[in-house]
Design a protein around this motif. Structure first.
Motif, PDB file in Angstrom:
ATOM      1  N   ARG A  99       0.370  -1.389  -0.041  1.00 24.57           N
ATOM      2  CA  ARG A  99       0.312   0.175   0.454  1.00 24.57           C
ATOM      3  C   ARG A  99       0.900   1.083  -0.148  1.00 24.57           C
ATOM      4  O   ARG A  99       0.340   2.298  -0.511  1.00 24.57           O
ATOM      5  CB  ARG A  99      -0.742   0.093   1.321  1.00 24.57           C
ATOM      6  CG  ARG A  99      -1.676  -1.041   0.845  1.00 24.57           C
ATOM      7  CD  ARG A  99      -2.940  -0.772   2.144  1.00 24.57           C
ATOM      8  NE  ARG A  99      -3.924  -2.277   2.504  1.00 24.57           N
ATOM      9  CZ  ARG A  99      -4.709  -2.730   2.640  1.00 24.57           C
ATOM     10  NH1 ARG A  99      -5.667  -2.161   3.952  1.00 24.57           N
ATOM     11  NH2 ARG A  99      -5.675  -3.808   2.474  1.00 24.57           N
ATOM     12  N   LEU A 100       2.107   1.381   0.940  1.00 24.04           N
ATOM     13  CA  LEU A 100       2.681   2.651   0.483  1.00 24.04           C
ATOM     14  C   LEU A 100       3.436   2.496  -0.384  1.00 24.04           C
ATOM     15  O   LEU A 100       3.386   3.700  -1.126  1.00 24.04           O
ATOM     16  CB  LEU A 100       4.365   1.680   1.432  1.00 24.04           C
ATOM     17  CG  LEU A 100       3.833   1.977   3.725  1.00 24.04           C
ATOM     18  CD1 LEU A 100       4.829   1.716   4.055  1.00 24.04           C
ATOM     19  CD2 LEU A 100       3.758   4.028   3.644  1.00 24.04           C
ATOM     20  N   ALA A 106       5.507   3.580  -6.683  1.00 26.23           N
ATOM     21  CA  ALA A 106       7.370   3.137  -6.494  1.00 26.23           C
ATOM     22  C   ALA A 106       7.211   1.807  -7.039  1.00 26.23           C
ATOM     23  O   ALA A 106       5.659   1.139  -6.630  1.00 26.23           O
ATOM     24  CB  ALA A 106       7.505   2.652  -5.547  1.00 26.23           C
ATOM     25  N   GLU A 107       7.781   0.969  -7.556  1.00 26.50           N
ATOM     26  CA  GLU A 107       7.994  -0.356  -7.394  1.00 26.50           C
ATOM     27  C   GLU A 107       7.736  -1.334  -6.138  1.00 26.50           C
ATOM     28  O   GLU A 107       7.470  -2.154  -6.779  1.00 26.50           O
ATOM     29  CB  GLU A 107       9.621  -0.588  -8.508  1.00 26.50           C
ATOM     30  CG  GLU A 107       9.671   0.017  -9.924  1.00 26.50           C
ATOM     31  CD  GLU A 107      10.610  -0.286 -10.775  1.00 26.50           C
ATOM     32  OE1 GLU A 107      10.578   0.057 -11.207  1.00 26.50           O
ATOM     33  OE2 GLU A 107      11.185  -0.856  -9.904  1.00 26.50           O
ATOM     34  N   GLU A 108       8.592  -0.727  -5.334  1.00 28.94           N
ATOM     35  CA  GLU A 108       8.456  -1.433  -4.665  1.00 28.94           C
ATOM     36  C   GLU A 108       8.190  -0.307  -3.044  1.00 28.94           C
ATOM     37  O   GLU A 108       9.227   0.548  -3.408  1.00 28.94           O
ATOM     38  CB  GLU A 108       9.424  -3.196  -4.499  1.00 28.94           C
ATOM     39  CG  GLU A 108       9.372  -3.708  -5.165  1.00 28.94           C
ATOM     40  CD  GLU A 108      10.416  -4.971  -4.607  1.00 28.94           C
ATOM     41  OE1 GLU A 108      10.739  -4.786  -4.080  1.00 28.94           O
ATOM     42  OE2 GLU A 108      10.446  -5.808  -5.646  1.00 28.94           O
ATOM     43  N   GLY A 242      11.541  12.952 -10.154  1.00 24.64           N
ATOM     44  CA  GLY A 242      13.461  12.447 -10.601  1.00 24.64           C
ATOM     45  C   GLY A 242      13.839  11.549  -9.194  1.00 24.64           C
ATOM     46  O   GLY A 242      15.439  11.299  -9.762  1.00 24.64           O
ATOM     47  N   ALA A 243      13.284  11.478  -7.952  1.00 27.71           N
ATOM     48  CA  ALA A 243      13.918  10.621  -7.741  1.00 27.71           C
ATOM     49  C   ALA A 243      14.206   9.181  -7.647  1.00 27.71           C
ATOM     50  O   ALA A 243      12.941   8.991  -8.569  1.00 27.71           O
ATOM     51  CB  ALA A 243      13.556  11.032  -6.393  1.00 27.71           C
ATOM     52  N   GLY A 267      10.581   2.715  -3.895  1.00 31.26           N
ATOM     53  CA  GLY A 267      11.099   3.359  -4.500  1.00 31.26           C
ATOM     54  C   GLY A 267      11.563   2.113  -6.130  1.00 31.26           C
ATOM     55  O   GLY A 267      10.877   1.609  -5.993  1.00 31.26           O
ATOM     56  N   LYS A 268      12.814   2.830  -6.647  1.00 27.09           N
ATOM     57  CA  LYS A 268      12.572   1.282  -7.482  1.00 27.09           C
ATOM     58  C   LYS A 268      13.435   0.393  -6.954  1.00 27.09           C
ATOM     59  O   LYS A 268      14.640   0.081  -5.841  1.00 27.09           O
ATOM     60  CB  LYS A 268      13.991   2.026  -8.695  1.00 27.09           C
ATOM     61  CG  LYS A 268      12.946   3.360  -9.476  1.00 27.09           C
ATOM     62  CD  LYS A 268      14.413   4.409 -10.556  1.00 27.09           C
ATOM     63  CE  LYS A 268      14.094   5.254 -11.121  1.00 27.09           C
ATOM     64  NZ  LYS A 268      14.796   5.947 -11.764  1.00 27.09           N
TER      65      LYS A 268
END
Length: 437
Positions: A99-100, A106-108, A242-243, A267-268
């Motif tokens: 959920r976050l 985000a990917e994960e 861009g982050a 994020g990624k």
């Protein structure tokens, strides 16, 4: 999760499902918070996820256990799937992380026992001896202290730039960082940002940072991480600008009730994987009860933040006109053109945490704080109740006096986090407290 999310080889949790759609329409985060990542049919029909209080998970067979650890150790491609031990992950934490990730696109995502645990593991996972961290300023005092003092013990140095820096200023710092890293035999593995900065609300131009990073370093080796606690997840989406990684103290707006402590990084995947590996080794994942409470809080985070934001706008309209107020660090009343430009490009709302500059100094601030009747004199922010504190003598006291002055953390600055009380009641409280100044 649904039956399709169960691994046919092992009846354990499989890779995360995609964000669902209805009639071709992607569902909004506020809708997904009501059930994303959880299937009641797998938990006796329970509408809400139970709290899974277990330290370990049973394997259906010895072969299944071997297959899992082959994935963990890299002896089998594809990595590990499923749950094995609660230091690594567990159902409540996985639902929370799913959920976050939705909120930030985000990917994960990974959950932690506190915001500082998230930040510490993030930095330790990225850096080695000789490396240089580039960061914006101001940072939360504990973040700045961890970089300057703790990371220094491991041979990691830093260089910083002011939050409002333009591309030319950022380029200059990147050039210096690269030279420092080469001299020390290291690299620049991370650019760490905090925007808005704590406690001044100074904004960082994420897009300019990304452009400078791409011009000086390999984007696959140098990540951009940002503490988005003040505005996220509702009012700023740094991954869109861009982050690579977004950090939260979930204690604040996401938890939102001043009754838990937790943190996260999202994020990624290519950067998340290394952070997960270190978290698995060190521990630091949030506990299942906290994860359950955060899932509860995520259901109302949009409503709470919207109400608090509306209240902050009304309160700041009052404070801006008061004769004992010297200024406001409120994103809805930016006077600097550079900061306004960043706000227009990056932010979706002004938030509900701001700095109040009183005419006077510490003594005047203390009289104001001691006179408050509704607002609570306490550190932290983002709760349902209004909080007020004096950063120079409290949260940022550990920062050297000269550094505090450089960052704009003055003795006449009070940090206020507006809650969801009645706005007129809050105004009445601030009005009577200002009479004591």
């Amino acid at each position: 999760m649904s039956d399709n999310d169960i691994d046919p080889v092992s009846p354990r949790m499989a890779p995360k499902r995609k964000i669902p759609e209805v009639g071709g329409r992607p569902l909004k985060p506020s809708t997904l918070m009501m059930g994303h990542g959880f299937d009641p049919t797998l938990s006796e029909g329970s509408l809400k996820a139970p709290i899974f209080l277990t330290s370990t998970f049973a394997f259906p067979s010895a072969a299944d256990g071997k297959r899992h650890f082959e994935g963990i150790t890299g002896k089998r491609p594809g990595g590990a799937d499923g749950l094995v031990y609660s230091r690594f992950n567990a159902p409540n934490q996985e639902i929370l992380e799913d959920r976050l990730a939705v909120w930030d696109g985000a990917e994960e995502a990974l959950s932690f026992s506190s915001g500082m645990t998230a930040i510490a593991v993030l930095l330790l996972a990225a850096c080695k001896a000789g490396d240089v961290i580039v960061h914006s300023g101001p940072l939360y005092a504990a973040s700045e202290g961890f970089i300057a003092k703790t990371m220094a013990k491991y041979g990691v140095t830093f260089i910083d730039f002011p939050a409002g820096a333009d591309r030319a200023q950022i380029d200059e710092v990147m050039t210096k960082a690269k030279a420092m890293a080469e001299e020390q035999g290291g690299e620049v593995p991370m650019i760490y940002l905090e925007s808005p900065g704590n406690p001044t609300n100074a904004l960082v131009d994420i897009e300019a940072v990304r452009e400078a990073r791409d011009a000086h370093f390999d984007p696959d080796k140098c990540s951009i991480a940002i503490d988005n606690t003040f505005l996220g997840p509702l009012w700023q989406r740094p991954l869109d600008h861009g982050a690579d990684l977004v950090v939260y103290s979930l204690t604040k707006y996401v938890g939102g009730h001043s009754d838990l402590v937790a943190g996260s990084v999202s994020g990624k995947k290519r950067f998340i994987d290394a952070i997960r590996m270190l978290r698995n080794t060190m521990g630091g994942i949030c506990d299942p009860n906290t994860a359950w409470m955060l899932c509860r809080s995520l259901e109302t985070v949009e409503l709470r933040m919207q109400r608090a934001g509306e209240n902050a706008e009304k309160v700041c309209d009052f404070l801006a006109k008061h004769p004992k107020v010297e200024g406001l660090g409120y994103l809805g009343m930016i006077k600097d053109a550079r900061q306004q430009d960043i706000y227009d490009r990056h932010c979706l709302g002004a938030g509900s945490t701001f700095s109040l500059l009183l005419k006077g100094g510490e003594a005047e601030c203390f009289r104001f704080l001691d006179a408050l009747k509704i607002a609570k004199l306490a550190v932290s922010l983002g709760g349902t109740e209004t909080l007020a504190s004096h950063p120079a003598s409290m949260t940022h006291l550990s920062v050297a006096e000269g550094r505090r002055a450089e960052l704009g953390i003055s003795d006449n600055l009070v940090r206020i986090s507006i809650g969801i009380e009645d706005a007129d009641d809050l105004i009445a409280d601030f009005e009577q407290a200002l009479e004591a100044v």
